[in-house]
Design a protein around this motif. Structure first.
Motif, PDB file in Angstrom:
ATOM      1  N   UNK A   1       0.836  -1.196   0.000  1.00 33.69           N
ATOM      2  CA  UNK A   1       0.000   0.000   0.000  1.00 33.69           C
ATOM      3  C   UNK A   1       0.876   1.253   0.000  1.00 33.69           C
ATOM      4  N   UNK A   2       0.586   2.154  -0.937  1.00 32.41           N
ATOM      5  CA  UNK A   2       1.192   3.483  -0.939  1.00 32.41           C
ATOM      6  C   UNK A   2       0.205   4.435  -0.283  1.00 32.41           C
ATOM      7  N   UNK A   3       0.718   5.364   0.530  1.00 26.37           N
ATOM      8  CA  UNK A   3      -0.178   6.233   1.302  1.00 26.37           C
ATOM      9  C   UNK A   3       0.234   7.693   1.168  1.00 26.37           C
ATOM     10  N   UNK A   4      -0.646   8.557   1.623  1.00 24.80           N
ATOM     11  CA  UNK A   4      -0.379  10.000   1.608  1.00 24.80           C
ATOM     12  C   UNK A   4       0.775  10.331   2.542  1.00 24.80           C
ATOM     13  N   UNK A   5       1.566  11.340   2.160  1.00 21.22           N
ATOM     14  CA  UNK A   5       2.668  11.781   3.001  1.00 21.22           C
ATOM     15  C   UNK A   5       2.180  12.375   4.312  1.00 21.22           C
ATOM     16  N   UNK A   6       2.877  12.045   5.393  1.00 21.50           N
ATOM     17  CA  UNK A   6       2.492  12.524   6.719  1.00 21.50           C
ATOM     18  C   UNK A   6       3.175  13.862   6.990  1.00 21.50           C
ATOM     19  N   UNK A   7       2.378  14.897   7.242  1.00 17.31           N
ATOM     20  CA  UNK A   7       2.944  16.214   7.558  1.00 17.31           C
ATOM     21  C   UNK A   7       1.907  17.060   8.289  1.00 17.31           C
ATOM     22  N   UNK A   8       2.405  18.099   8.940  1.00 15.88           N
ATOM     23  CA  UNK A   8       1.537  19.071   9.590  1.00 15.88           C
ATOM     24  C   UNK A   8       1.048  20.083   8.541  1.00 15.88           C
ATOM     25  N   UNK A   9       0.047  20.835   8.897  1.00 17.34           N
ATOM     26  CA  UNK A   9      -0.454  21.935   8.060  1.00 17.34           C
ATOM     27  C   UNK A   9      -0.943  21.460   6.690  1.00 17.34           C
ATOM     28  N   UNK A  10      -1.510  20.269   6.640  1.00 17.50           N
ATOM     29  CA  UNK A  10      -2.076  19.770   5.384  1.00 17.50           C
ATOM     30  C   UNK A  10      -3.476  20.343   5.184  1.00 17.50           C
ATOM     31  N   UNK A  11      -3.902  20.426   3.913  1.00 19.87           N
ATOM     32  CA  UNK A  11      -5.259  20.861   3.605  1.00 19.87           C
ATOM     33  C   UNK A  11      -6.277  19.810   4.002  1.00 19.87           C
ATOM     34  N   UNK A  12      -7.556  20.154   3.863  1.00 19.58           N
ATOM     35  CA  UNK A  12      -8.616  19.263   4.341  1.00 19.58           C
ATOM     36  C   UNK A  12      -8.620  17.931   3.601  1.00 19.58           C
ATOM     37  N   UNK A  13      -8.420  17.970   2.271  1.00 18.71           N
ATOM     38  CA  UNK A  13      -8.410  16.727   1.501  1.00 18.71           C
ATOM     39  C   UNK A  13      -7.191  15.891   1.862  1.00 18.71           C
ATOM     40  N   UNK A  14      -6.043  16.566   1.970  1.00 16.54           N
ATOM     41  CA  UNK A  14      -4.822  15.858   2.312  1.00 16.54           C
ATOM     42  C   UNK A  14      -4.897  15.283   3.725  1.00 16.54           C
ATOM     43  N   UNK A  15      -5.570  15.971   4.637  1.00 16.34           N
ATOM     44  CA  UNK A  15      -5.748  15.459   5.994  1.00 16.34           C
ATOM     45  C   UNK A  15      -6.520  14.139   5.977  1.00 16.34           C
ATOM     46  N   UNK A  16      -7.523  14.062   5.105  1.00 16.70           N
ATOM     47  CA  UNK A  16      -8.270  12.804   4.994  1.00 16.70           C
ATOM     48  C   UNK A  16      -7.361  11.695   4.479  1.00 16.70           C
ATOM     49  N   UNK A  17      -6.491  12.038   3.518  1.00 17.31           N
ATOM     50  CA  UNK A  17      -5.528  11.044   3.035  1.00 17.31           C
ATOM     51  C   UNK A  17      -4.594  10.575   4.131  1.00 17.31           C
ATOM     52  N   UNK A  18      -4.151  11.483   4.997  1.00 17.74           N
ATOM     53  CA  UNK A  18      -3.282  11.124   6.120  1.00 17.74           C
ATOM     54  C   UNK A  18      -4.024  10.232   7.107  1.00 17.74           C
TER      55      UNK A  18
END
Length: 444
Positions: A274-291
């Motif tokens: 499984x490839x997943x979204x990069x983990x980071x702070x200050x992500x946008x709302x869509x990216x937060x869902x990916x995290x």
């Protein structure tokens, strides 16, 4: 009555798969197989001997010339009279033969899994063998093939039947206690001798249950999740291990916003990467869902690869003591000034294809350890787990409640035996049949 009438039909289907092929195999089973052969072939061939002959329609027109085999029931796959027509695999040929079979009264196209269902209903297979056959047909890796072949050959059935026989013998000893209770020359209680052996049986089942996860890994796949900061090289690693472009690779952060997966064969074991979204702070709302989805996938994984760019390390938060096992992988090693492996289990460079074989060997070792050495056939379905747990619970109740009447303890043993009977299909499994046989393709 409707089911019985349905069952008396003679069924047919192409068993060799659709599409252009050199040879197509059309299977027929049911009470009117001999009649069909007499019309289409002119005679019933000798059983189990391939006969090269013309295959004709109802008017005597030759449809094709091919091999015909006849299997007399009950010594056939379904337990009924069966036949196989091996014809040329062109679409026009197969459709003409299937069309002519449909013209016979009492003949119809088979439903998915119906040949195997008839084998089950005629006592040629039990449910665990049926499940093994379904897994054998769909096996994609060597270990899946081995496990499915053992199960379809009756290894699980023999194990469960032997346990059920031990429970039946134990109940018979209890009945003997009732029958000879008034006999003065019978020393002690006959039933007292059964409890040590039942304790041993409970332990055997417990050890068998411990292997359920190993069976599930071989059947369904070992789940490996790649975690890391944006641009750590997660998507590039997924593509490199898959040897094709699955994920979009970009220098832009947040390119991967959902969980992507690819199925691999590593050392004969099925592995789902499984490839997943990069983990980071200050992500946008869509990216937060990916995290969030990335962390959820990691939580249910068998193994997590924590990927870190060796040139700009961004540590990933610890998954905790109750989390899955972790391998720390250093990426982009070709660009690193210092190639120390002190902080990593493995270092790789997708760009120059360095370290990938080392990583694959690490993964193979991990999945092999998780699946264990397949000496005995393994339980591999949720229903196996549920019935085995029910069986063991009932045995434990019979063992632990030594103060209750013997009749009640015997009843618990009966329930334990029934749970094993449901596993193999000998008792009360009608509600499961449509689900299990629906896994098969038409023609099997």
């Amino acid at each position: 009555m409707e089911r019985q009438d349905h069952y008396r039909d003679t069924i047919f289907a192409m068993s060799s798969g659709a599409g252009l092929a050199g040879v197509a195999v059309i299977r027929i089973s049911g009470p009117d197989v001999r009649f069909g052969l007499e019309i289409m072939v002119g005679h019933v061939p000798e059983a189990r001997r391939a006969t090269l002959t013309d295959i004709k329609d109802l008017h005597g027109q030759v449809l094709d010339r091919g091999l015909v085999l006849y299997f007399e029931g009950p010594g056939s796959f379904t337990g009924e009279d069966c036949a196989e027509l091996h014809v040329h695999g062109g679409r026009a040929v197969t459709e003409s033969v299937l069309g002519r079979l449909a013209e016979f009264d009492g003949f119809r196209s088979a439903e998915p899994g119906e040949f195997t269902r008839r084998a089950f209903e005629n006592g040629k297979m039990d449910l665990t063998e049926v499940e093994g056959l379904a897994d054998l047909i769909s096996a994609e890796t060597e270990m899946q093939r081995r496990m499915a072949l053992q199960q379809s050959s009756g290894s699980l059935s023999r194990q469960y039947d032997s346990w059920r026989e031990r429970l039946i013998r134990a109940r018979a000893m209890i009945e003997a206690d009732f029958d000879f209770a008034d006999e003065e020359d019978v020393p002690g209680s006959v039933a007292d001798t059964i409890w040590p052996s039942l304790a041993e049986l409970s332990e055997e089942i417990a050890k068998h249950l411990d292997a359920v996860r190993a069976g599930e890994i071989i059947r369904d796949g070992y789940r490996v999740v790649i975690l890391g900061a944006p641009n750590a090289g997660k998507s590039s690693l997924l593509n490199a291990l898959a040897r094709r472009d699955i994920a979009i690779v970009s220098d832009e952060q947040g390119t991967t916003r959902d969980v992507l997966e690819v199925h691999l064969d590593i050392g004969g074991y099925p592995v789902i990467l499984f490839d997943t979204a990069g983990l980071r702070e200050n992500a946008g709302s869509v990216e937060k869902e990916g995290i969030r989805r990335a962390l959820a996938a990691a939580g249910s994984a068998d193994l997590v690869l924590v990927l870190e760019d060796m040139n700009a390390p961004q540590p990933v938060a610890d998954l905790g003591p109750s989390g899955p096992p972790v391998l720390r992988i250093g990426s982009k090693s070709d660009q690193a000034a210092e190639k120390s492996t002190e902080n990593y289990d493995c270092i790789v460079s997708v760009k120059i294809e360095d370290g990938l074989n080392d990583l694959i060997r690490l993964l193979e070792r991990r999945v092999s350890d998780a699946a264990g050495v397949m000496v005995n056939v393994l339980p591999n379905r949720q229903r196996h787990r549920e019935y085995l747990e029910e069986c063991r619970r009932c045995i434990s109740k019979a063992l632990d409640n030594d103060s209750v009447p013997l009749e009640l303890r015997s009843e618990e043993l009966r329930r334990a035996g029934d749970a094993l009977g449901r596993l193999t299909g000998k008792i009360d499994v009608e509600e499961l049949l449509d689900l299990i046989f629906g896994e098969f393709c038409i023609g099997k």
